[in-house]
Design a protein around this motif. Structure first.
Motif, PDB file in Angstrom:
ATOM      1  N   THR A  36      -6.372  -9.541  -0.952  1.00 53.78           N
ATOM      2  CA  THR A  36      -6.410  -8.104  -1.206  1.00 53.78           C
ATOM      3  C   THR A  36      -5.021  -7.510  -1.007  1.00 53.78           C
ATOM      4  OG1 THR A  36      -7.011  -7.636   1.082  1.00 53.78           O
ATOM      5  CG2 THR A  36      -8.817  -7.865  -0.513  1.00 53.78           C
ATOM      6  N   TYR A  37      -4.854  -6.285  -1.540  1.00 53.82           N
ATOM      7  CA  TYR A  37      -3.591  -5.573  -1.356  1.00 53.82           C
ATOM      8  C   TYR A  37      -3.873  -4.114  -1.033  1.00 53.82           C
ATOM      9  CZ  TYR A  37       0.823  -3.288  -2.052  1.00 53.82           C
ATOM     10  OH  TYR A  37       1.946  -2.547  -1.842  1.00 53.82           O
ATOM     11  N   SER A  38      -3.153  -3.602  -0.031  1.00 56.77           N
ATOM     12  CA  SER A  38      -3.185  -2.174   0.272  1.00 56.77           C
ATOM     13  C   SER A  38      -1.761  -1.724   0.563  1.00 56.77           C
ATOM     14  CB  SER A  38      -4.095  -1.873   1.465  1.00 56.77           C
ATOM     15  OG  SER A  38      -3.519  -2.366   2.651  1.00 56.77           O
ATOM     16  N   ASP A  39      -1.500  -0.444   0.300  1.00 58.58           N
ATOM     17  CA  ASP A  39      -0.167   0.104   0.570  1.00 58.58           C
ATOM     18  C   ASP A  39       0.156   0.026   2.054  1.00 58.58           C
ATOM     19  OD1 ASP A  39       0.480   0.712  -2.054  1.00 58.58           O
ATOM     20  OD2 ASP A  39      -0.395   2.712  -1.944  1.00 58.58           O
ATOM     21  N   ASP A  40      -0.845   0.171   2.896  1.00 56.77           N
ATOM     22  CA  ASP A  40      -0.635   0.171   4.351  1.00 56.77           C
ATOM     23  C   ASP A  40      -0.229  -1.196   4.882  1.00 56.77           C
ATOM     24  OD1 ASP A  40      -1.724   2.614   3.838  1.00 56.77           O
ATOM     25  OD2 ASP A  40      -3.419   2.406   5.197  1.00 56.77           O
ATOM     26  N   GLY A  41      -1.002  -2.214   4.516  1.00 61.29           N
ATOM     27  CA  GLY A  41      -0.802  -3.527   5.120  1.00 61.29           C
ATOM     28  C   GLY A  41      -0.263  -4.605   4.205  1.00 61.29           C
ATOM     29  N   GLY A  42      -0.081  -4.302   2.935  1.00 57.91           N
ATOM     30  CA  GLY A  42       0.393  -5.309   1.998  1.00 57.91           C
ATOM     31  C   GLY A  42      -0.708  -6.283   1.616  1.00 57.91           C
ATOM     32  N   ALA A  43      -0.332  -7.505   1.291  1.00 55.42           N
ATOM     33  CA  ALA A  43      -1.293  -8.530   0.877  1.00 55.42           C
ATOM     34  C   ALA A  43      -1.966  -9.134   2.102  1.00 55.42           C
ATOM     35  CB  ALA A  43      -0.599  -9.619   0.074  1.00 55.42           C
ATOM     36  N   VAL A  70     -11.038   0.814   1.147  1.00 52.52           N
ATOM     37  CA  VAL A  70     -10.878   0.615  -0.291  1.00 52.52           C
ATOM     38  C   VAL A  70      -9.465   0.075  -0.515  1.00 52.52           C
ATOM     39  CG1 VAL A  70     -10.840   1.706  -2.557  1.00 52.52           C
ATOM     40  CG2 VAL A  70     -12.485   2.468  -0.833  1.00 52.52           C
ATOM     41  N   TYR A  71      -9.384  -1.107  -1.094  1.00 51.63           N
ATOM     42  CA  TYR A  71      -8.101  -1.744  -1.362  1.00 51.63           C
ATOM     43  C   TYR A  71      -7.598  -1.345  -2.741  1.00 51.63           C
ATOM     44  CZ  TYR A  71      -8.990  -4.590   2.737  1.00 51.63           C
ATOM     45  OH  TYR A  71      -9.234  -5.003   4.018  1.00 51.63           O
ATOM     46  N   GLU A  72      -6.275  -1.266  -2.891  1.00 47.81           N
ATOM     47  CA  GLU A  72      -5.688  -0.929  -4.186  1.00 47.81           C
ATOM     48  C   GLU A  72      -5.843  -2.075  -5.183  1.00 47.81           C
ATOM     49  OE1 GLU A  72      -3.886  -0.203  -1.321  1.00 47.81           O
ATOM     50  OE2 GLU A  72      -4.246   1.944  -1.449  1.00 47.81           O
ATOM     51  N   GLY A  73      -5.852  -3.312  -4.677  1.00 45.67           N
ATOM     52  CA  GLY A  73      -5.965  -4.461  -5.553  1.00 45.67           C
ATOM     53  C   GLY A  73      -6.598  -5.650  -4.857  1.00 45.67           C
ATOM     54  N   PHE A  90      -4.444  -2.620  -8.598  1.00 45.91           N
ATOM     55  CA  PHE A  90      -2.988  -2.695  -8.505  1.00 45.91           C
ATOM     56  C   PHE A  90      -2.570  -3.773  -7.506  1.00 45.91           C
ATOM     57  CE2 PHE A  90       0.869  -1.314  -6.208  1.00 45.91           C
ATOM     58  CZ  PHE A  90       1.770  -1.431  -7.245  1.00 45.91           C
ATOM     59  N   PHE A  91      -1.670  -4.640  -7.936  1.00 41.95           N
ATOM     60  CA  PHE A  91      -1.114  -5.692  -7.083  1.00 41.95           C
ATOM     61  C   PHE A  91       0.346  -5.852  -7.473  1.00 41.95           C
ATOM     62  CE2 PHE A  91      -3.732  -8.440  -4.377  1.00 41.95           C
ATOM     63  CZ  PHE A  91      -2.751  -9.178  -3.738  1.00 41.95           C
ATOM     64  N   PRO A  92       1.283  -5.376  -6.636  1.00 41.20           N
ATOM     65  CA  PRO A  92       2.697  -5.455  -7.031  1.00 41.20           C
ATOM     66  C   PRO A  92       3.192  -6.883  -7.146  1.00 41.20           C
ATOM     67  CG  PRO A  92       2.506  -4.767  -4.748  1.00 41.20           C
ATOM     68  CD  PRO A  92       1.121  -4.820  -5.300  1.00 41.20           C
ATOM     69  N   GLU A  93       4.149  -7.058  -7.995  1.00 43.73           N
ATOM     70  CA  GLU A  93       4.727  -8.395  -8.259  1.00 43.73           C
ATOM     71  C   GLU A  93       5.193  -9.064  -6.968  1.00 43.73           C
ATOM     72  OE1 GLU A  93       5.667 -11.510 -10.771  1.00 43.73           O
ATOM     73  OE2 GLU A  93       4.844  -9.597 -11.433  1.00 43.73           O
TER      74      GLU A  93
END
Length: 98
Positions: A36-43, A70-73, A90-93
């Protein structure tokens, strides 16, 4: 005791790890991983699954707030093939598995 030169272990270029992952997947092991990915904690690595269908279902649930967050990706990673098989949201490169 001898004071001779110490032997250094051979360099491992992930061949042993790759072989073990493939052997596990052949036996029906936990081949698929949800990340998973979140802005707060990353992957964040979540669970491993033997079934791609179950991994995909849970990845979707993480996007919808499975754990109250709720995770962004979210994505499903095939450890045997070393590639992403499903990606949601959303999952940044920079956070993608390599």
């Amino acid at each position: 005791m001898t004071d001779g030169p110490k032997k250094t272990p051979p360099q491992d270029d992930n061949r042993v790890r790759d072989t073990l992952v493939k052997m596990t997947s052949i036996r029906g092991g936990n081949r698929f991983q949800v990340i998973t990915y979140s802005d707060d904690g990353g992957a964040d690595d979540k669970m491993d699954y033997a079934s791609m269908a179950k991994a995909v279902r849970d990845a979707r649930e993480y996007i919808r707030g499975k754990e109250g967050l709720v995770y962004e990706g979210a994505l499903v990673y095939d450890k045997a093939e070393r590639r992403i098989v499903w990606q949601f949201g959303f999952f940044p490169e920079s956070a993608l598995p390599r």
